[in-house]
Design a protein around this motif. Sequence first.
Motif, mmCIF file in Angstrom:
data_model
loop_
_atom_site.group_PDB
_atom_site.id
_atom_site.type_symbol
_atom_site.label_atom_id
_atom_site.label_comp_id
_atom_site.label_asym_id
_atom_site.label_seq_id
_atom_site.Cartn_x
_atom_site.Cartn_y
_atom_site.Cartn_z
ATOM 1 N N HIS A 125 -8.133 -4.565 -0.429
ATOM 2 C CA HIS A 125 -7.383 -4.637 0.761
ATOM 3 C C HIS A 125 -6.266 -3.350 0.659
ATOM 4 O O HIS A 125 -6.373 -2.381 1.409
ATOM 5 N N GLU A 126 -5.548 -3.218 -0.536
ATOM 6 C CA GLU A 126 -4.445 -2.072 -0.658
ATOM 7 C C GLU A 126 -5.268 -0.704 -0.664
ATOM 8 O O GLU A 126 -4.710 0.233 -0.078
ATOM 9 N N GLU A 145 -3.656 -4.157 9.630
ATOM 10 C CA GLU A 145 -3.701 -5.208 8.736
ATOM 11 C C GLU A 145 -4.980 -6.134 9.015
ATOM 12 O O GLU A 145 -5.652 -6.342 7.871
ATOM 13 N N TYR A 173 -2.768 -10.869 10.358
ATOM 14 C CA TYR A 173 -3.719 -10.505 9.117
ATOM 15 C C TYR A 173 -5.123 -11.351 9.589
ATOM 16 O O TYR A 173 -6.112 -10.566 9.536
ATOM 17 N N GLU A 198 0.608 -1.174 -0.059
ATOM 18 C CA GLU A 198 -0.002 0.056 0.011
ATOM 19 C C GLU A 198 0.966 1.328 0.099
ATOM 20 O O GLU A 198 1.989 1.120 0.502
ATOM 21 N N HIS A 203 -6.125 0.449 2.615
ATOM 22 C CA HIS A 203 -4.959 0.931 3.407
ATOM 23 C C HIS A 203 -4.855 2.457 3.095
ATOM 24 O O HIS A 203 -3.941 3.036 3.932
HETATM 25 ZN ZN ZN Z 1 -2.214 -5.073 4.431
#
Ligand code: ZN
Length: 601
Positions: free
Chosen positions: A280-281, A314, A384, A245, A284
């Motif tokens: 996900h990224e 995370e 995670y 990210e 972030h």
């Molecule tokens: Zn991550």
Amino acid sequence: MTAPLRYSIRPKDPAAHLFEVRLTVEEPNASGQVFTMPAWIPGSYMIRDYAKHIVTIRAESDGLAVALRKTDKTTWQAGATKRPLTVVADIYAYDPSVRGAHLDLTHAYFNGPCVFLSAVGHENASCEVQILPPDKPVAKDWRVATSMRRKNCEQYAFGIYEADDYAELIDHPVEIGHLLVGEFDVNGIPHAIAIRGATRVDIGRLCHDLQRLCEQHMSLLGVPQDLDRYVFLLHAPGSGYGGLEHRWSSSLVCNRENLPIRGVAEITDGYRTFLGLASHEYFHLWNVKRMKPAAFTPYDLRRESHTGLLWAFEGITSYYDDLALVRSGLITPESYFELLGRTISRVMRGAGRLHQTLEESSFDAWTKFYQQDANATNSIVSYYTKGSMVALALDLKIRVETESRFSLDDVMRACWARWGQSGEGMPERGLEQLSAEVTGLDLADFFAAAVRGTGELPLPALLKKMAVNYQLRATSDRNDKGGKPADKQPGPWLGATLAESDARSIFAAIHNGGPAERAGIAPGDVVVALDGLALSSQNCDQRLRSYRAGDKLELVVFRGDELLTTRVRLAEAPADTCFLTIDTDGDAMAIARQAAWLASD
Ligand SMILES: [Zn+2]
């Protein structure tokens, strides 16, 4: 105002994987300018010592050489001069990961920490970077994709780019090569995806789906003030997976086959994986790039920065990545529950969850999670996956106990208002305190158990209140990722994970308390035979199905060059694989809670 630092980067010799990077400091420290290279890259919590890839380095001023003395593994001191000082380095770049720099005759890719020296004392000076093309005919159609601001060049062109300071400079990865580019807007903000390695992609569909996904995330936390562009840099080779990210971009690697091709409308397992990665990224950009642990404010890139909060950055991001897929309508609730069941299975399959807490996993990420050995399954829990289970449990607990007046969404909005928009770092217990403040609930016992304990989370009971059944079963074979009922009966348990290494089958991991461990099998042992017949990672599941728990068999392995024969007593396979189903008999309240949970705001 100090003069900007002027950098240039040039693929000097792509066949030898060498970049030439220059940095000119107009007003160097008169008693001897110090330069450093980062030891790590934000988002990937391991010491990587990028300075080790520097092949040659020298300094000059007014065309004359200036002494440059190395003082530790990442630091150099130049001789005294009051004149503009330039450092020139040749840097080897052949790390294809999202944390590295990579150069060959097909493309160039770099992360700032791998190639740009920092001029100590000038960290807050603005930076200009001239990105130069290689002097090779193969590069004549290469384009440049980055979220760095353009100073004097066309979009996707070579030329001069700029950043407000060094921290920003190294937060813009750059991909250069033959790129497939798609563009879309999210709330009026230009977004792009630049793909290397795949040409037959349905770019229209990709942009359409990413737009929905990004809109979903923006509707949760709002548009950050400084978010005026965003770029997904995607490398799509034949195999691979990963992401990193950044504030205005992310670097992604996914299997080419996972991307949608024209004429196919379904969401395959692989495409769902890609969308989850992008999701996900992108999340972030709020959670860890703008809202950060106090320990990262600012980043100290010379050494490890310990925080017990990685699970919040995370784990919560891992929770929202898949949740955003269902909330944006890209996948069905059934598909979402399959993903959730897979995540829970990954945690349940490791005894590490019984020994390491989430806070410890976060704190020790540098030497444990990022440096896993063969015992990792027994000693480490992932911040995670377990972090995302804790986020799920917290969300559901808040929803149930406040009669749906509050949720984790409200907690995240409050965190964003307090630490994201201000740029102040989140204290180690900040999230816990704010969760209680926002919801009015006493969450002290929950966090103590979930974050600083190793007991099982109350997920079965919480999910039941959301009209979801939580079920556990044994793993059926090596391809079983969980998330669904078993498609075949499992055989008895050997308590080991087999893998291929150098064209041989080996025992890759030995599970604590299992039959293989009791029989004295160790990680790295080469698999030879079970009960007089050849055994391999490929045939193991099938072979075991012909036995029963309790059977005692001869097991033969090589340890080094010594042949070892032992007896193993097979056991009942543990129920370590989770699948979730919608509770069609759930009461109206539970069904309403589920609908509110999975719905977009
Ligand atoms: Zn991550």
